[in-house]
Design a protein around this motif. Structure first.
Motif, PDB file in Angstrom:
ATOM      1  N   UNK A   1       0.832  -1.207   0.000  1.00 58.63           N
ATOM      2  CA  UNK A   1       0.000   0.000   0.000  1.00 58.63           C
ATOM      3  C   UNK A   1       0.860   1.248   0.000  1.00 58.63           C
ATOM      4  N   UNK A   2       2.139   1.107   0.303  1.00 58.58           N
ATOM      5  CA  UNK A   2       3.042   2.245   0.344  1.00 58.58           C
ATOM      6  C   UNK A   2       3.529   2.641  -1.048  1.00 58.58           C
ATOM      7  N   UNK A   3       3.131   1.872  -2.081  1.00 62.61           N
ATOM      8  CA  UNK A   3       3.512   2.234  -3.440  1.00 62.61           C
ATOM      9  C   UNK A   3       2.919   3.599  -3.782  1.00 62.61           C
ATOM     10  N   UNK A   4       3.618   4.318  -4.627  1.00 64.39           N
ATOM     11  CA  UNK A   4       3.176   5.641  -5.052  1.00 64.39           C
ATOM     12  C   UNK A   4       2.861   5.574  -6.538  1.00 64.39           C
ATOM     13  N   UNK A   5       1.654   5.975  -6.924  1.00 68.17           N
ATOM     14  CA  UNK A   5       1.264   6.019  -8.331  1.00 68.17           C
ATOM     15  C   UNK A   5       1.248   7.478  -8.768  1.00 68.17           C
ATOM     16  N   UNK A   6       2.037   7.781  -9.799  1.00 67.53           N
ATOM     17  CA  UNK A   6       2.169   9.145 -10.300  1.00 67.53           C
ATOM     18  C   UNK A   6       1.495   9.240 -11.663  1.00 67.53           C
TER      19      UNK A   6
ATOM     20  N   UNK B   1       9.184  15.838 -22.522  1.00 67.62           N
ATOM     21  CA  UNK B   1       8.087  15.239 -23.271  1.00 67.62           C
ATOM     22  C   UNK B   1       6.871  14.941 -22.400  1.00 67.62           C
ATOM     23  N   UNK B   2       7.103  14.455 -21.187  1.00 64.37           N
ATOM     24  CA  UNK B   2       6.005  14.096 -20.291  1.00 64.37           C
ATOM     25  C   UNK B   2       6.456  14.327 -18.853  1.00 64.37           C
ATOM     26  N   UNK B   3       5.475  14.650 -17.992  1.00 66.13           N
ATOM     27  CA  UNK B   3       5.815  15.055 -16.627  1.00 66.13           C
ATOM     28  C   UNK B   3       4.719  14.616 -15.658  1.00 66.13           C
ATOM     29  N   UNK B   4       5.121  14.266 -14.449  1.00 72.00           N
ATOM     30  CA  UNK B   4       4.177  13.942 -13.390  1.00 72.00           C
ATOM     31  C   UNK B   4       4.676  14.488 -12.067  1.00 72.00           C
ATOM     32  N   UNK B   5       3.774  15.029 -11.260  1.00 73.39           N
ATOM     33  CA  UNK B   5       4.129  15.595  -9.954  1.00 73.39           C
ATOM     34  C   UNK B   5       3.981  14.536  -8.888  1.00 73.39           C
ATOM     35  N   UNK B   6       4.991  14.417  -8.022  1.00 74.43           N
ATOM     36  CA  UNK B   6       4.956  13.437  -6.933  1.00 74.43           C
ATOM     37  C   UNK B   6       4.222  14.003  -5.735  1.00 74.43           C
TER      38      UNK B   6
ATOM     39  N   UNK C   1      -0.568  10.658 -20.482  1.00 75.96           N
ATOM     40  CA  UNK C   1       0.442   9.721 -20.967  1.00 75.96           C
ATOM     41  C   UNK C   1       0.329   8.392 -20.225  1.00 75.96           C
ATOM     42  N   UNK C   2      -0.284   8.402 -19.049  1.00 71.99           N
ATOM     43  CA  UNK C   2      -0.448   7.189 -18.254  1.00 71.99           C
ATOM     44  C   UNK C   2       0.011   7.413 -16.832  1.00 71.99           C
ATOM     45  N   UNK C   3       0.677   6.405 -16.277  1.00 72.44           N
ATOM     46  CA  UNK C   3       1.122   6.504 -14.887  1.00 72.44           C
ATOM     47  C   UNK C   3       2.433   5.749 -14.697  1.00 72.44           C
ATOM     48  N   UNK C   4       3.073   6.060 -13.581  1.00 74.21           N
ATOM     49  CA  UNK C   4       4.281   5.358 -13.160  1.00 74.21           C
ATOM     50  C   UNK C   4       4.077   4.984 -11.695  1.00 74.21           C
ATOM     51  N   UNK C   5       4.241   3.699 -11.399  1.00 74.83           N
ATOM     52  CA  UNK C   5       4.130   3.219 -10.025  1.00 74.83           C
ATOM     53  C   UNK C   5       5.533   3.105  -9.449  1.00 74.83           C
ATOM     54  N   UNK C   6       5.722   3.687  -8.280  1.00 72.53           N
ATOM     55  CA  UNK C   6       7.022   3.643  -7.614  1.00 72.53           C
ATOM     56  C   UNK C   6       6.894   2.743  -6.390  1.00 72.53           C
TER      57      UNK C   6
END
Length: 171
Positions: A19-24, A166-171, A38-43
């Protein structure tokens, strides 16, 4: 045997996700702001560092520079009379002040990540590992995907030569 090993590794990775994963959420960057999803990135945190698992579409095929940037903004900014898409993210995350672009596992900016690979359809789904990072490093930053590849050096082009944002996401 190979199939069994791959299944076991996938199961271990899935089990280690928490549950501590971060989805950006990631947006394509344009001169007037975001131009689309563009989608998402899971950290995820692992004992080997942070794992960045992209689920991105709409990228140009090939390798892309991938970095943590110092500000939690993907807004365009004007610099020297030119608009920079996602310029509000600032420069590469460099809390130690190394002022050096490098490999994700060596010296240099802490925000230097392994490159992302987009397939022939423009989809990026291959995870990358950032061994020097922890979840606690991420607050107040942004993720950036650059238009070109990154050679993890300041030569022949500064900051790895990844080029435009090209693409950006805020944490």
């Amino acid at each position: 045997m190979k199939k069994t090993l791959m299944t076991t590794l996938l199961a271990l990775y899935t089990f280690s996700a928490s549950a501590a994963d971060l989805v950006v959420n990631v947006q394509l960057a344009g001169e007037k702001g975001p131009t689309g999803e563009a989608g998402s990135i899971t950290i995820s945190e692992s004992r080997y560092g942070l794992v960045f698992t992209p689920n991105l579409k709409g990228l140009t095929p090939g390798l892309h520079g991938f970095h943590l940037h110092q500000n939690a903004s993907c807004a365009p900014v004007e610099k020297d009379g030119k608009v920079i898409p996602a310029g509000g993210a600032g420069g590469h995350f460099d809390p130690a002040g190394s002022n050096k672009h490098g490999t994700p596992w060596g010296e240099g900016h802490l925000g230097d990540l392994p490159p992302l690979f987009a397939d022939a359809s423009g989809n990026a789904t291959q995870p990358v590992l950032a061994p020097r990072l922890k979840m606690s490093d991420l607050k107040g930053l942004s993720l950036m995907v650059h238009a070109g590849a990154d050679n993890h050096a300041d030569h022949p082009a500064p900051l790895g030569g990844g080029g435009a944002r090209m693409a950006c996401g805020v944490l």
